[in-house]
Design an enzyme around this catalytic site. Structure first.
Site, mmCIF file in Angstrom:
data_model
loop_
_atom_site.group_PDB
_atom_site.id
_atom_site.type_symbol
_atom_site.label_atom_id
_atom_site.label_comp_id
_atom_site.label_asym_id
_atom_site.label_seq_id
_atom_site.Cartn_x
_atom_site.Cartn_y
_atom_site.Cartn_z
ATOM 1 N N HIS A 274 -13.306 -69.880 -30.947
ATOM 2 C CA HIS A 274 -14.654 -69.323 -30.871
ATOM 3 C C HIS A 274 -15.497 -70.102 -29.858
ATOM 4 O O HIS A 274 -16.602 -70.545 -30.172
ATOM 5 C CB HIS A 274 -15.347 -69.385 -32.241
ATOM 6 C CG HIS A 274 -14.727 -68.529 -33.279
ATOM 7 N ND1 HIS A 274 -15.003 -68.676 -34.630
ATOM 8 C CD2 HIS A 274 -13.837 -67.506 -33.202
ATOM 9 C CE1 HIS A 274 -14.318 -67.788 -35.326
ATOM 10 N NE2 HIS A 274 -13.602 -67.068 -34.479
ATOM 11 N N PRO A 275 -15.036 -70.309 -28.622
ATOM 12 C CA PRO A 275 -15.805 -71.134 -27.683
ATOM 13 C C PRO A 275 -17.014 -70.386 -27.129
ATOM 14 O O PRO A 275 -16.945 -69.201 -26.813
ATOM 15 C CB PRO A 275 -14.787 -71.426 -26.578
ATOM 16 C CG PRO A 275 -13.904 -70.214 -26.564
ATOM 17 C CD PRO A 275 -13.792 -69.798 -28.004
#
Length: 345
Positions: A274-275
């Site tokens: 989930h960057p």
């Protein structure tokens, strides 16, 4: 499938797959196109109005830096002439740290359905009818909690699994021992104080960027994850879940003190994919803001970034829906479509 397939017949749309964008083309300080490589050949395409970057949290900052937009000192180190000194490019990388806590359970979990013969039947059932065990992900239960009083939002997400992280493969009863049945939870820490960075490895556009997450650099994140592990233990050691499992396998019943739990966290901590944050949106007074409220890159014209990299902070949950929202809003901004002002009493 959802956005492109229905409009592939449009005359104003051309999709170039298996292509690698190498830089944004500028005339003075205006983006006028992009350069890309396909099948070993270099091509350039010009934009009539704007260039839109949607390379994601890793790709967009890398492409900006390769094009001369980013921290000037770093660009010079790689032999790239700075066009705009924008120190926030690649900074502010945020990820949701992740780890798994699991218990030995009684037979009858999802692992039973991963036996090769049962799995084959499930694949056919899913393909033909869209039903059966393989029409689920085996981890449909999610819990969001606050691990400390006074928090403005949950800081922990638990994905409850009817299998262990290491027992999700197809198994063959005649070619080895039976897998261990487990119940457990994937712990995603959805409030994060530590920040990482994406930087260039070299000026070669085909070289992957350097990614440093800095997970658990801040003490507050370590303490938060320790609280999260203690909280999930309390849940699973309460009825009715307590009656469905035996001893704790990961990290194990012997890991109890804060020091022991911290050691476990630092050894096995991973990411949830989930960057966000490396081209963050912010006011002009924020020296590390890369794009403004219209998602336009500061210091140049005709260039926007529209992807998850523009988020100033990571959402308290999965990032797919917020990324779609950013794309929809970005499309409206490009077209000049605005909602009427809200009338608030």
């Amino acid at each position: 499938r959802i956005f492109l397939n229905p409009v592939m017949g449009r005359r104003n749309l051309k999709v170039e797959s298996r292509s690698h964008t190498t830089r944004v083309i500028f005339e003075d300080l205006r983006a006028v196109g992009v350069e890309y490589v396909r099948n070993g050949q270099t091509f350039a395409v010009r934009a009539e109005r704007e260039v839109i970057l949607a390379g994601g949290t890793y790709g967009s900052p890398q492409l900006l830096m390769l094009s001369g937009i980013g921290p000037a000192t770093e660009l010079k180190e790689h032999g790239i002439a700075p066009l705009v000194d924008l120190p926030g490019v690649g900074q502010n990388l945020v990820e949701h740290p992740f780890l798994f806590v699991g218990w030995r359970s009684r037979p009858g979990t999802f692992v039973s359905e991963l036996r090769v013969d049962r799995a084959a039947i499930s694949v056919l059932r899913w393909a033909l009818f869209g039903s059966g065990f393989f029409s689920t992900n085996g981890a449909a239960g999610n819990v969001f909690i606050r691990t400390a009083p006074g928090l403005d939002r949950p800081d922990m997400q638990y994905t409850c699994m009817s299998t262990g992280v290491s027992t999700r493969d197809i198994w063959y009863p005649l070619l080895g021992g039976r897998p261990v049945h487990q119940l457990g939870a994937g712990i995603s820490m959805i409030k994060q104080d530590s920040r990482g960075v994406v930087s260039l490895r070299s000026r070669d556009p085909f070289a992957p960027p350097r990614i440093l997450f800095n997970l658990f650099r801040e003490r507050s994140d370590v303490d938060r994850m320790i609280r999260g592990i203690r909280a999930i233990r309390a849940i699973y050691n309460s009825e009715p879940l307590k009656g469905l499992h035996d001893e704790e396998l990961v990290p194990g019943d012997g890991v109890q003190s804060d020091q022991e739990i911290e050691k476990f966290v630092r050894e096995v901590g991973a990411i949830t994919q989930h960057p966000v944050g490396t081209c963050k949106m912010g006011a002009e007074s924020d020296g590390f803001a890369v794009v403004d409220a219209d998602l336009k890159v500061r210091g140049v014209e005709g260039l926007r970034v529209i992807d998850a990299s523009i988020m100033p902070n990571v959402p308290g949950g999965n990032t797919n829906a917020p990324a779609i929202m950013i794309a929809e809003k970005g499309a409206d901004l490009i077209r000049g479509r605005m909602l009427p002002p809200s009338e608030v009493d």
